[in-house]
Design a protein around this motif. Structure first.
Motif, PDB file in Angstrom:
ATOM      1  N   GLN A   1     125.234  16.308  38.783  1.00  0.00           N
ATOM      2  CA  GLN A   1     125.491  14.873  38.800  1.00  0.00           C
ATOM      3  C   GLN A   1     125.449  14.353  40.231  1.00  0.00           C
ATOM      4  O   GLN A   1     126.124  14.900  41.108  1.00  0.00           O
ATOM      5  CB  GLN A   1     126.870  14.583  38.193  1.00  0.00           C
ATOM      6  N   VAL A   2     124.667  13.314  40.444  1.00  0.00           N
ATOM      7  CA  VAL A   2     124.626  12.675  41.762  1.00  0.00           C
ATOM      8  C   VAL A   2     125.741  11.644  41.819  1.00  0.00           C
ATOM      9  O   VAL A   2     125.932  10.866  40.879  1.00  0.00           O
ATOM     10  CB  VAL A   2     123.266  11.994  42.006  1.00  0.00           C
ATOM     11  N   GLN A   3     126.465  11.630  42.898  1.00  0.00           N
ATOM     12  CA  GLN A   3     127.555  10.669  43.079  1.00  0.00           C
ATOM     13  C   GLN A   3     127.300   9.805  44.305  1.00  0.00           C
ATOM     14  O   GLN A   3     126.742  10.283  45.303  1.00  0.00           O
ATOM     15  CB  GLN A   3     128.896  11.396  43.228  1.00  0.00           C
ATOM     16  N   LEU A   4     127.714   8.553  44.203  1.00  0.00           N
ATOM     17  CA  LEU A   4     127.605   7.620  45.317  1.00  0.00           C
ATOM     18  C   LEU A   4     129.006   7.180  45.722  1.00  0.00           C
ATOM     19  O   LEU A   4     129.803   6.805  44.867  1.00  0.00           O
ATOM     20  CB  LEU A   4     126.792   6.388  44.915  1.00  0.00           C
ATOM     21  N   VAL A   5     129.276   7.209  47.005  1.00  0.00           N
ATOM     22  CA  VAL A   5     130.570   6.779  47.516  1.00  0.00           C
ATOM     23  C   VAL A   5     130.337   5.705  48.569  1.00  0.00           C
ATOM     24  O   VAL A   5     129.699   5.958  49.600  1.00  0.00           O
ATOM     25  CB  VAL A   5     131.361   7.955  48.123  1.00  0.00           C
ATOM     26  N   GLU A   6     130.870   4.509  48.292  1.00  0.00           N
ATOM     27  CA  GLU A   6     130.723   3.377  49.207  1.00  0.00           C
ATOM     28  C   GLU A   6     131.940   3.263  50.119  1.00  0.00           C
ATOM     29  O   GLU A   6     133.042   3.686  49.761  1.00  0.00           O
ATOM     30  CB  GLU A   6     130.570   2.058  48.435  1.00  0.00           C
ATOM     31  N   SER A   7     131.730   2.639  51.252  1.00  0.00           N
ATOM     32  CA  SER A   7     132.819   2.341  52.170  1.00  0.00           C
ATOM     33  C   SER A   7     132.423   1.143  53.019  1.00  0.00           C
ATOM     34  O   SER A   7     131.249   0.772  53.069  1.00  0.00           O
ATOM     35  CB  SER A   7     133.145   3.533  53.062  1.00  0.00           C
ATOM     36  N   ALA A  24     125.107   9.462  49.160  1.00  0.00           N
ATOM     37  CA  ALA A  24     124.765  10.134  47.898  1.00  0.00           C
ATOM     38  C   ALA A  24     124.950  11.634  48.062  1.00  0.00           C
ATOM     39  O   ALA A  24     124.515  12.223  49.057  1.00  0.00           O
ATOM     40  CB  ALA A  24     123.318   9.832  47.517  1.00  0.00           C
ATOM     41  N   SER A  25     125.592  12.227  47.075  1.00  0.00           N
ATOM     42  CA  SER A  25     125.801  13.674  47.129  1.00  0.00           C
ATOM     43  C   SER A  25     125.720  14.254  45.729  1.00  0.00           C
ATOM     44  O   SER A  25     125.916  13.554  44.730  1.00  0.00           O
ATOM     45  CB  SER A  25     127.160  14.002  47.754  1.00  0.00           C
ATOM     46  N   GLY A  26     125.434  15.545  45.686  1.00  0.00           N
ATOM     47  CA  GLY A  26     125.361  16.224  44.399  1.00  0.00           C
ATOM     48  C   GLY A  26     125.729  17.674  44.577  1.00  0.00           C
ATOM     49  O   GLY A  26     125.041  18.413  45.274  1.00  0.00           O
ATOM     50  N   SER A  27     126.808  18.064  43.952  1.00  0.00           N
ATOM     51  CA  SER A  27     127.280  19.434  44.095  1.00  0.00           C
ATOM     52  C   SER A  27     126.488  20.382  43.195  1.00  0.00           C
ATOM     53  O   SER A  27     126.446  20.202  41.983  1.00  0.00           O
ATOM     54  CB  SER A  27     128.764  19.517  43.736  1.00  0.00           C
ATOM     55  N   GLY A  28     125.825  21.340  43.831  1.00  0.00           N
ATOM     56  CA  GLY A  28     125.117  22.341  43.048  1.00  0.00           C
ATOM     57  C   GLY A  28     123.797  21.904  42.461  1.00  0.00           C
ATOM     58  O   GLY A  28     123.233  22.610  41.623  1.00  0.00           O
ATOM     59  N   TYR A 102     115.529  11.612  41.705  1.00  0.00           N
ATOM     60  CA  TYR A 102     114.903  12.617  40.865  1.00  0.00           C
ATOM     61  C   TYR A 102     115.693  13.902  41.060  1.00  0.00           C
ATOM     62  O   TYR A 102     115.774  14.430  42.164  1.00  0.00           O
ATOM     63  CB  TYR A 102     113.435  12.832  41.238  1.00  0.00           C
ATOM     64  N   VAL A 103     116.280  14.365  39.976  1.00  0.00           N
ATOM     65  CA  VAL A 103     117.104  15.564  40.030  1.00  0.00           C
ATOM     66  C   VAL A 103     116.289  16.738  39.503  1.00  0.00           C
ATOM     67  O   VAL A 103     115.741  16.676  38.394  1.00  0.00           O
ATOM     68  CB  VAL A 103     118.389  15.389  39.202  1.00  0.00           C
TER      69      VAL A 103
END
Length: 122
Positions: A1-7, A24-28, A102-103
């Motif tokens: 799962q790609v996650q987006l974290v705003e600040s 944007a980050s994606g664990s594994g 694209y994952v």
């Protein structure tokens, strides 16, 4: 799962500026970013595009953002920025980060962040 974290959201006076960031980050997982963008939703209004940037650095701006906001992307850091200036009270909204990715082994995936509130006082 790609996650987006705003600040970067918060309270600012009219005429001021804010710099929003979204990582944007994606664990594994392995993913590529095709484009990232910023949308906003003001109370009682529909979500609207503010600015968009592709991995090739093509940009698109809403008329309301043209000349006042600048979108940029650091591909190495999977981060998109929105530098805002000359803010107006009507810019008050929750700003959402969006990414078209694209994952690997999963295909194309559109992802949204949780949003960051920008409040412009008059």
């Amino acid at each position: 799962q790609v996650q987006l974290v705003e600040s970067g959201g918060g309270l600012v006076q009219a005429g001021g500026s804010k710099r929003l960031s979204c990582v944007a980050s994606g664990s594994g997982i392995i993913f590529n970013i095709n484009s990232m963008g910023w949308y906003r939703q003001a109370p009682g209004k529909q979500r609207e595009l503010v600015a968009l940037i592709t991995s090739g650095e093509t940009t698109k701006y809403a008329d309301s953002a043209e000349g006042r906001f600048t979108i940029s992307m650091d591909n190495d850091k999977n981060t998109v920025y929105l530098q805002t200036s000359s803010l107006k009270p009507e810019d008050t909204a929750v700003y959402y980060c969006n990414a078209n990715t694209y994952v690997y082994q999963r295909g194309y995936l559109e992802v949204w962040g949780q949003g960051t509130l920008v409040t412009v006082s008059s």
